[in-house]
Design a protein around this motif. Structure first.
Motif, PDB file in Angstrom:
ATOM      1  N   GLU A 189       8.481  -7.365  -4.997  1.00  0.00           N
ATOM      2  CA  GLU A 189       8.841  -8.043  -3.775  1.00  0.00           C
ATOM      3  C   GLU A 189       7.487  -8.702  -3.370  1.00  0.00           C
ATOM      4  OE1 GLU A 189      10.428  -5.371  -0.766  1.00  0.00           O
ATOM      5  OE2 GLU A 189      10.799  -3.959  -2.459  1.00  0.00           O
ATOM      6  N   GLU A 197       2.866  -7.350   0.217  1.00  0.00           N
ATOM      7  CA  GLU A 197       3.626  -6.544   0.628  1.00  0.00           C
ATOM      8  C   GLU A 197       3.444  -5.739   1.912  1.00  0.00           C
ATOM      9  OE1 GLU A 197       7.024  -3.582  -1.970  1.00  0.00           O
ATOM     10  OE2 GLU A 197       4.973  -3.880  -2.785  1.00  0.00           O
ATOM     11  N   TYR A 198       4.727  -5.488   2.657  1.00  0.00           N
ATOM     12  CA  TYR A 198       4.899  -4.882   3.691  1.00  0.00           C
ATOM     13  C   TYR A 198       4.382  -3.541   3.808  1.00  0.00           C
ATOM     14  CZ  TYR A 198       9.419  -3.593   2.055  1.00  0.00           C
ATOM     15  OH  TYR A 198      10.368  -3.320   1.362  1.00  0.00           O
ATOM     16  N   HIS A 200       4.909   0.648   3.852  1.00  0.00           N
ATOM     17  CA  HIS A 200       5.858   1.536   3.510  1.00  0.00           C
ATOM     18  C   HIS A 200       5.435   2.804   4.029  1.00  0.00           C
ATOM     19  CE1 HIS A 200       7.302  -1.062   0.284  1.00  0.00           C
ATOM     20  NE2 HIS A 200       6.169  -1.346   0.148  1.00  0.00           N
ATOM     21  N   TYR A 201       6.641   3.565   4.879  1.00  0.00           N
ATOM     22  CA  TYR A 201       6.680   4.862   5.215  1.00  0.00           C
ATOM     23  C   TYR A 201       7.595   5.796   4.644  1.00  0.00           C
ATOM     24  CZ  TYR A 201       3.522   2.571   8.705  1.00  0.00           C
ATOM     25  OH  TYR A 201       2.698   2.149   9.439  1.00  0.00           O
ATOM     26  N   THR A 202       7.136   7.076   4.678  1.00  0.00           N
ATOM     27  CA  THR A 202       8.105   8.098   4.458  1.00  0.00           C
ATOM     28  C   THR A 202       7.858   9.317   5.325  1.00  0.00           C
ATOM     29  OG1 THR A 202       9.217   9.306   2.557  1.00  0.00           O
ATOM     30  CG2 THR A 202       6.880   9.221   2.478  1.00  0.00           C
ATOM     31  N   LEU A 216      11.757   1.315  12.203  1.00  0.00           N
ATOM     32  CA  LEU A 216      12.255   1.667  10.778  1.00  0.00           C
ATOM     33  C   LEU A 216      13.221   2.908  11.108  1.00  0.00           C
ATOM     34  CD1 LEU A 216       8.763   1.605   8.739  1.00  0.00           C
ATOM     35  CD2 LEU A 216      10.607   0.135   8.664  1.00  0.00           C
ATOM     36  N   ARG A 228       9.528  -6.200   8.454  1.00  0.00           N
ATOM     37  CA  ARG A 228       8.744  -6.408   7.082  1.00  0.00           C
ATOM     38  C   ARG A 228       8.428  -7.666   6.775  1.00  0.00           C
ATOM     39  NH1 ARG A 228      12.880  -1.985   3.870  1.00  0.00           N
ATOM     40  NH2 ARG A 228      11.681  -0.125   4.587  1.00  0.00           N
TER      41      ARG A 228
END
Ligand code: JCQ
Length: 262
Positions: A189, A197-198, A200-202, A216, A228
């Motif tokens: 991406e 790249e933007y 990321h979170y989890t 999100l 994003r």
């Protein structure tokens, strides 16, 4: 894809390549990686791969005859003893049975900079041969007789080409269908859009007081996509403005359709 590596440190390639994703691709037969000891292609009792430089000076230079023997052997898929016959290399030493020689990459700081586009180009080849130099350098005739490409992984100097070759192997093979275990294109991406790249979170939703951007978890997929893209643009402007200027990135203006910020 078949990749042949020529190196005086063949053991170096055993560890990483038998463990990671690459190891799996290797095991699955998607990637046929063959590492060759350059010393197998020497002709003398001491298996000498280097010699003093003509013209004098410090350091040693890798011998071109050993490289020509090794390259000819892997190009034609011959055992070492078929080419390490003790004669010097005539002009015909670079002949390849059945057609053009495969793309043969010499890793060197003076090479063409490796980029995602260059990796994509190499990923389209059925075969690659990677030549890892050591010592102060390689006899210039190897550049002429053996290499089709000279590749640099960046503006710094390493002890040898092995690390650079591993970088090329990773960048290229992950673009070969089947290697990532993903039928879909693994194209980044990040670099396919030309932007970084933007974020990321989890889970977890809060870690040591650090939360997650509310958009999100809003359930609004359009808003997530716009956020994003904005983040990717802002990061790229801040850290790698050169990527916005080289024409590959999306326009640095309004990503389109988003409501006013705030
Ligand atoms: C590759 N960026 C740095 C070092 C000489 C063939 O001649 C040489 C090769 C090397 C190894 O490669 C690198 C490198 N990309 O240092 C010196």
């Amino acid at each position: 894809m078949r990749i042949d590596v020529l190196t005086i440190f063949p053991d170096w390639f055993q560890g990483p390549l038998t463990t990671s994703l690459l190891g799996k691709a290797h095991a699955a037969g998607t990637l046929d990686l063959r590492v060759h000891d350059l010393r197998s292609f020497t002709t003398d009792r001491h298996r000498t791969v280097d010699d003093a430089p003509y013209g004098g000076g410090a350091g040693m230079v890798m011998r071109p005859d050993v490289w020509v023997n090794a390259a000819e052997s892997v190009w034609n898929d011959l055992p070492p003893e078929a080419t390490a016959g003790g004669t010097d290399a005539p002009a015909g030493a670079t002949h390849v049975a059945g057609g053009a020689r495969p793309r043969t990459l010499l890793l060197t700081p003076r090479g063409r900079p490796l980029t995602q586009a260059y990796a994509r180009d190499l990923a389209g080849e059925p075969r690659l041969v990677l030549c890892c130099g050591r010592y102060e350098g390689i006899d210039e005739r190897v550049h002429d007789l053996v290499a089709t490409d000279e590749v640099s992984i960046g503006d710094y100097v390493l002890f040898g080409g092995e690390v650079a070759a591993a970088v090329v192997i990773e960048a290229v093979t992950r673009l070969v269908p089947g290697v990532m275990g993903n039928a879909a294109s693994p194209e980044d991406e990040s670099f396919s859009s030309g932007l970084l790249e933007y974020p990321h979170y989890t889970r977890p939703p809060v870690l040591r007081g650090h939360g997650v951007p509310p958009v999100l978890t809003s359930g609004d997929h359009g808003a997530v996509e716009r956020w994003r893209h904005e983040q990717a643009l802002a990061l790229t402007r801040e850290r790698r403005p050169d990527l916005l200027e080289d024409g590959r990135a999306e326009p640095a203006g309004d990503p389109g359709g988003r409501p006013p910020a705030g």
